[in-house]
Design a protein around this motif. Structure first.
Motif, PDB file in Angstrom:
ATOM      1  N   TYR A  19       5.639  30.344  13.814  1.00  9.49           N
ATOM      2  CA  TYR A  19       6.730  29.615  14.471  1.00  9.49           C
ATOM      3  C   TYR A  19       8.050  30.375  14.327  1.00  9.49           C
ATOM      4  O   TYR A  19       8.768  30.603  15.303  1.00  9.49           O
ATOM      5  CB  TYR A  19       6.852  28.213  13.857  1.00  9.49           C
ATOM      6  CG  TYR A  19       8.077  27.453  14.314  1.00  9.49           C
ATOM      7  CD1 TYR A  19       8.112  26.815  15.549  1.00  9.49           C
ATOM      8  CD2 TYR A  19       9.212  27.380  13.504  1.00  9.49           C
ATOM      9  CE1 TYR A  19       9.247  26.127  15.971  1.00  9.49           C
ATOM     10  CE2 TYR A  19      10.348  26.689  13.919  1.00  9.49           C
ATOM     11  CZ  TYR A  19      10.348  26.069  15.144  1.00  9.49           C
ATOM     12  OH  TYR A  19      11.471  25.400  15.559  1.00  9.49           O
ATOM     13  N   ALA A  27      12.145  32.351  21.540  1.00 13.00           N
ATOM     14  CA  ALA A  27      11.481  31.194  22.141  1.00 13.00           C
ATOM     15  C   ALA A  27      12.243  29.920  21.749  1.00 13.00           C
ATOM     16  O   ALA A  27      12.830  29.859  20.667  1.00 13.00           O
ATOM     17  CB  ALA A  27      10.041  31.093  21.667  1.00 13.00           C
ATOM     18  N   SER A  28      12.232  28.919  22.637  1.00 11.71           N
ATOM     19  CA  SER A  28      12.884  27.649  22.314  1.00 11.71           C
ATOM     20  C   SER A  28      12.087  26.974  21.202  1.00 11.71           C
ATOM     21  O   SER A  28      10.923  27.317  20.959  1.00 11.71           O
ATOM     22  CB  SER A  28      12.925  26.738  23.538  1.00 11.71           C
ATOM     23  OG  SER A  28      11.616  26.267  23.829  1.00 11.71           O
ATOM     24  N   LYS A  31       8.918  25.398  22.667  1.00 10.34           N
ATOM     25  CA  LYS A  31       7.922  26.390  23.082  1.00 10.34           C
ATOM     26  C   LYS A  31       7.285  27.055  21.870  1.00 10.34           C
ATOM     27  O   LYS A  31       6.061  27.227  21.802  1.00 10.34           O
ATOM     28  CB  LYS A  31       8.573  27.444  23.982  1.00 10.34           C
ATOM     29  CG  LYS A  31       7.577  28.439  24.554  1.00 10.34           C
ATOM     30  CD  LYS A  31       8.264  29.444  25.471  1.00 10.34           C
ATOM     31  CE  LYS A  31       7.261  30.431  26.027  1.00 10.34           C
ATOM     32  NZ  LYS A  31       7.901  31.427  26.898  1.00 10.34           N
ATOM     33  N   ARG A  34       4.864  24.665  20.253  1.00  6.68           N
ATOM     34  CA  ARG A  34       3.658  24.517  21.075  1.00  6.68           C
ATOM     35  C   ARG A  34       2.699  25.680  20.824  1.00  6.68           C
ATOM     36  O   ARG A  34       1.507  25.487  20.606  1.00  6.68           O
ATOM     37  CB  ARG A  34       4.059  24.478  22.551  1.00  6.68           C
ATOM     38  CG  ARG A  34       3.408  23.361  23.301  1.00  6.68           C
ATOM     39  CD  ARG A  34       3.832  23.159  24.732  1.00  6.68           C
ATOM     40  NE  ARG A  34       4.589  24.197  25.382  1.00  6.68           N
ATOM     41  CZ  ARG A  34       5.869  24.096  25.709  1.00  6.68           C
ATOM     42  NH1 ARG A  34       6.546  23.009  25.399  1.00  6.68           N
ATOM     43  NH2 ARG A  34       6.474  25.074  26.337  1.00  6.68           N
ATOM     44  N   ILE A  35       3.237  26.903  20.831  1.00  4.15           N
ATOM     45  CA  ILE A  35       2.405  28.087  20.631  1.00  4.15           C
ATOM     46  C   ILE A  35       1.879  28.145  19.198  1.00  4.15           C
ATOM     47  O   ILE A  35       0.689  28.383  18.964  1.00  4.15           O
ATOM     48  CB  ILE A  35       3.189  29.374  20.974  1.00  4.15           C
ATOM     49  CG1 ILE A  35       3.534  29.384  22.463  1.00  4.15           C
ATOM     50  CG2 ILE A  35       2.385  30.608  20.603  1.00  4.15           C
ATOM     51  CD1 ILE A  35       4.532  30.458  22.858  1.00  4.15           C
TER      52      ILE A  35
END
Length: 61
Positions: A19, A27-28, A31, A34-35
């Motif tokens: 993360y 990345a936000s 996002k 989520r990943i």
């Protein structure tokens, strides 16, 4: 802290490094979470990696 949950979001403890790496890459929060949360276990990540490799192959990369 991204494991706080609720409106603060949630990322599995084992995936915090992934993360943070995504966040450093710009990345936000949503996002990145989520990943990072997508492949919680090693077999899940392996399956995703194989699928990504197949996709790249199909697209000619």
């Amino acid at each position: 802290m991204s494991a706080r949950g609720g409106r603060y979001g949630f990322v599995y403890k084992t995936r915090q490094r992934a993360y943070r790496a995504l966040r450093r890459q710009g990345a936000s929060k949503a996002k990145a979470a989520r990943i990072a949360n997508a492949g919680r276990t090693f077999p899940q990540r392996s399956r995703m990696a194989r699928k990504a490799a197949r996709t790249r192959q199909q697209r000619g990369h």
